[in-house]
Design a protein around this motif. Sequence first.
Motif, short mmCIF file in Angstrom:
data_model
loop_
_atom_site.label_atom_id
_atom_site.label_comp_id
_atom_site.label_asym_id
_atom_site.label_seq_id
_atom_site.Cartn_x
_atom_site.Cartn_y
_atom_site.Cartn_z
N SER A 127 38.35 30.04 43.52
CA SER A 127 37.85 29.06 44.49
C SER A 127 36.87 29.69 45.46
O SER A 127 35.98 29.03 45.99
N SER A 128 37.02 31.00 45.69
CA SER A 128 36.13 31.71 46.61
C SER A 128 34.87 32.22 45.92
O SER A 128 33.98 32.74 46.58
N GLY A 129 34.80 32.07 44.60
CA GLY A 129 33.63 32.54 43.86
C GLY A 129 34.03 33.39 42.67
O GLY A 129 35.21 33.43 42.27
N LEU A 130 33.07 34.11 42.11
CA LEU A 130 33.33 34.96 40.95
C LEU A 130 34.02 36.25 41.36
O LEU A 130 33.69 36.85 42.39
N THR A 131 35.00 36.65 40.57
CA THR A 131 35.75 37.88 40.84
C THR A 131 35.73 38.77 39.61
O THR A 131 36.01 38.31 38.50
N LEU A 132 35.37 40.05 39.83
CA LEU A 132 35.40 41.03 38.75
C LEU A 132 36.74 41.75 38.80
O LEU A 132 37.14 42.25 39.85
N ASN A 133 37.44 41.77 37.68
CA ASN A 133 38.75 42.43 37.60
C ASN A 133 38.54 43.85 37.07
O ASN A 133 38.15 44.05 35.92
N LEU A 134 38.77 44.82 37.95
CA LEU A 134 38.50 46.22 37.63
C LEU A 134 39.79 46.96 37.32
O LEU A 134 40.78 46.84 38.05
N ALA A 135 39.77 47.73 36.24
CA ALA A 135 40.95 48.47 35.80
C ALA A 135 41.41 49.45 36.87
O ALA A 135 40.64 50.29 37.34
N GLY A 136 42.67 49.33 37.27
CA GLY A 136 43.25 50.26 38.23
C GLY A 136 42.86 50.04 39.67
O GLY A 136 43.32 50.76 40.55
N VAL A 137 42.02 49.06 39.93
CA VAL A 137 41.55 48.83 41.29
C VAL A 137 41.87 47.42 41.76
O VAL A 137 42.21 47.18 42.92
N GLY A 138 41.74 46.43 40.87
CA GLY A 138 42.03 45.05 41.23
C GLY A 138 40.81 44.17 41.16
O GLY A 138 39.77 44.53 40.58
N GLY A 139 40.92 42.97 41.75
CA GLY A 139 39.82 42.01 41.73
C GLY A 139 38.91 42.16 42.93
O GLY A 139 39.37 42.32 44.05
N PHE A 140 37.60 42.10 42.67
CA PHE A 140 36.60 42.21 43.73
C PHE A 140 35.54 41.14 43.53
O PHE A 140 35.14 40.86 42.39
N PRO A 141 35.07 40.54 44.63
CA PRO A 141 33.98 39.56 44.51
C PRO A 141 32.72 40.24 43.99
O PRO A 141 32.49 41.44 44.23
N LEU A 142 31.90 39.47 43.30
CA LEU A 142 30.69 40.01 42.71
C LEU A 142 29.79 40.65 43.76
O LEU A 142 29.13 41.66 43.49
N SER A 143 29.78 40.10 44.96
CA SER A 143 28.90 40.60 46.03
C SER A 143 29.29 41.99 46.51
O SER A 143 28.50 42.67 47.17
N SER A 144 30.53 42.44 46.22
CA SER A 144 30.99 43.75 46.71
C SER A 144 30.66 44.90 45.76
O SER A 144 30.89 46.06 46.09
N ILE A 145 30.09 44.58 44.60
CA ILE A 145 29.75 45.61 43.63
C ILE A 145 28.56 46.43 44.13
O ILE A 145 27.50 45.89 44.45
N ARG A 146 28.76 47.74 44.24
CA ARG A 146 27.70 48.62 44.75
C ARG A 146 26.78 49.12 43.66
O ARG A 146 25.58 49.34 43.87
N ARG A 147 27.34 49.33 42.48
CA ARG A 147 26.54 49.87 41.37
C ARG A 147 27.24 49.57 40.06
O ARG A 147 28.46 49.51 40.00
N VAL A 148 26.47 49.37 39.01
CA VAL A 148 27.02 49.15 37.68
C VAL A 148 26.40 50.16 36.72
O VAL A 148 25.18 50.41 36.77
N SER A 149 27.23 50.75 35.88
CA SER A 149 26.70 51.74 34.92
C SER A 149 27.31 51.51 33.53
O SER A 149 28.20 50.68 33.37
#
Length: 227
Positions: free
Chosen positions: A205-227
């Motif tokens: 409901s708050s927007g898109l969330t990326l589910n990261l292994a061992g870290v949890g869910g984070f909103p797309l806007s909080s992603i600092r870098r992708v590799s």
Amino acid sequence: MATVDTTKLASLGLTSSSTTTKTASTGAIGQADFLKLMTEQLKNQDPLKPLDSQQFLGQLAQFSTVQGIEEMQTAMGSMASVMESDQTLRAASLVGHDAMVTASSISHTAGGSLDGEITAATSGPVTLQITDSNGTVVRTLQVDATSAGATNFHWDGLTDSGTAAGSGTYSLKAVTGSVAASDVSKATSLEIGVLAHVDSVSIESSGLTLNLAGVGGFPLSSIRRVS
């Protein structure tokens, strides 16, 4: 229950049944109905006290403005839906990649390792302390920042004694300087970014969330870098 004066309705060219049906079906009048009411008012006005035509024009302008705003809101809603779908497709393409997010704790699996970066305040040594869920310090790392800003670090998953850290939740804290383990908790924390695998994408409901292994869910806007 109040009764409807059918005589007055008839003088305006309306009937109680048609009025009741319209109210029940839509709950509001449309532009054609509004113009019809205006016309009937003009036809039935007192010839000795004619109504001001400017008032009618003002009412019509207001009605058109409101209708235009409603249509614009509908169009904006459709546009937002299209943009959300496009963003979802873009986010889905990140699954399988590694993303850098700011975090102060991780869920570690025995035998695994951790990569990330510390935002150093100045050039020089930086101390990274890793603590288990019981508050016990399991590993203290020293990294050298060549300048202020992002400084990479790597934890091989081992404790200070050289044994593999068990599975569980671990807290991370980084401070400026070569600080003794007992003094790390007293120093000012530096921002830590951890690199984690993107397992999936959720639409919340708050927007898109990326589910990261061992870290949890984070909103797309909080992603600092992708590799």
